[in-house]
Motif scaffolding. Structure first.
Motif, PDB file in Angstrom:
ATOM      1  N   PHE A  97      14.968  -9.234  82.791  1.00  0.00           N
ATOM      2  CA  PHE A  97      15.570  -8.531  83.925  1.00  0.00           C
ATOM      3  C   PHE A  97      16.336  -9.515  84.803  1.00  0.00           C
ATOM      4  O   PHE A  97      16.018 -10.708  84.863  1.00  0.00           O
ATOM      5  N   ASP A  98      17.352  -8.981  85.507  1.00  0.00           N
ATOM      6  CA  ASP A  98      18.033  -9.741  86.553  1.00  0.00           C
ATOM      7  C   ASP A  98      18.521  -8.759  87.599  1.00  0.00           C
ATOM      8  O   ASP A  98      18.201  -7.563  87.532  1.00  0.00           O
ATOM      9  N   ALA A  99      19.304  -9.241  88.563  1.00  0.00           N
ATOM     10  CA  ALA A  99      19.740  -8.384  89.666  1.00  0.00           C
ATOM     11  C   ALA A  99      20.594  -7.214  89.195  1.00  0.00           C
ATOM     12  O   ALA A  99      20.612  -6.146  89.824  1.00  0.00           O
ATOM     13  N   THR A 100      21.319  -7.396  88.110  1.00  0.00           N
ATOM     14  CA  THR A 100      22.174  -6.330  87.575  1.00  0.00           C
ATOM     15  C   THR A 100      21.403  -5.382  86.680  1.00  0.00           C
ATOM     16  O   THR A 100      21.699  -4.183  86.632  1.00  0.00           O
ATOM     17  N   ASN A 101      20.417  -5.911  85.975  1.00  0.00           N
ATOM     18  CA  ASN A 101      19.667  -5.115  84.997  1.00  0.00           C
ATOM     19  C   ASN A 101      18.214  -4.972  85.448  1.00  0.00           C
ATOM     20  O   ASN A 101      17.355  -5.786  85.112  1.00  0.00           O
TER      21      ASN A 101
END
Length: 289
Positions: A91-95
């Motif tokens: 995960f990241d800020a976009t996903n």
């Protein structure tokens, strides 16, 4: 001589007040990951299915989440496979939402019954795990011998109290008995519990035992399914008897051959009758949707 007294069921309506309190403050030190579903069911021929997983955070965080699968009746690599054998999501800020992908292994023509396994988010993940950390997945077997008659129906018949009536009825399989079906909403305005019926060997008839509890009421201690033998509806169906449903040869419809309804009692023993929530006359027809 039968006595038929109509009772109107009372529905409780709950009102909830809006809460205008401010939401608690939340920052990314409180970020966590959760499964979006606690349970899921898929037909065995669905192919690859997905279970969504979400990271809950304010601005988004980088996180690696691991998960495990635990066999129930379904066996890994026999009934299902992990599309990603590493069982890892990134995960990241976009996903902020990722999907666990599961490949279901179909076995057409083989009746195994419904199978299940459980997905659990692992504590080895780089982010804290939320309360909703597991999901039970059911693989629904489409080779059930009663499949031709299971599903949703439109029922049309005559109510003693309300005249011509149309309503929805659903037939569902039993978890273990391949001769048993569960019938949802058999009596319009008189059902909130499913009742069961037994299907004969050539799937031409269903026998629904009378005296089953069919409605859970906060006002009356007992409401049960009762009936009178058709076509005249003069003879009461006793304990041990059943309502007969005739299934059409093409399995597209069925006809209920007896009177039936939801009989209300003032006592749990069923000795003091109060009346009927509804009473349907012989000849109700169910047509498969």
């Amino acid at each position: 001589m039968k006595k038929i007294l109509f009772i109107i069921p009372i529905l409780a309506i709950l009102f909830t007040a809006c809460n205008k309190n401010e939401l608690p403050k939340f920052d990314d030190s409180n970020a966590f990951v959760k499964l979006n579903l606690s349970s899921a069911s898929f037909d065995e021929d669905k192919g690859t299915v997905t279970i969504p997983v979400t990271v809950v955070s304010v601005s988004g965080v980088n996180a690696t989440v691991k998960y495990t699968v635990t066999d129930g009746k379904a066996k890994l690599d026999e009934n299902y496979r992990l599309v990603d054998p590493t069982a890892t999501l990134t995960f990241d800020a976009t996903n902020r939402v990722r999907n666990i992908e599961i490949e279901l292994i179909n076995k057409p023509g083989v009746y195994t019954g419904d199978l299940d396994f459980t997905i659990t988010l692992s504590e080895e993940s780089s982010i804290q795990i939320g309360a909703q950390n597991s999901c039970k997945v059911t693989i629904s077997d489409k080779d059930h011998p009663l499949t031709p008659i299971l599903g949703d129906y439109t029922a049309v018949g005559v109510s003693y109290f309300n005249g011509n009536t149309q309503w929805a009825v659903t037939l569902k399989k039993d978890a273990s008995d391949v001769k048993k079906v569960w019938i949802q909403n058999l009596v319009p305005s008189g059902t909130n519990l499913d009742v069961y019926g037994i299907v004969n060997d050539d799937m031409s008839e269903i026998r629904i035992p009378v005296m089953q509890e069919i409605y859970k009421s906060s006002t009356y201690p007992l409401v049960r399914l009762e009936g009178y033998y058709g076509p005249t509806g003069d003879d009461f169906i006793p304990q041990g008897g059943y309502i007969t449903v005739e299934i059409a040869a093409d399995k597209s419809s069925m006809t209920i051959k007896d009177d039936f309804g939801s009989h209300v009692y003032n006592d749990a023993a069923g000795t003091s009758a109060a009346g009927w929530y509804n009473y349907m006359l012989t000849g109700v027809v169910l047509t498969k949707n």
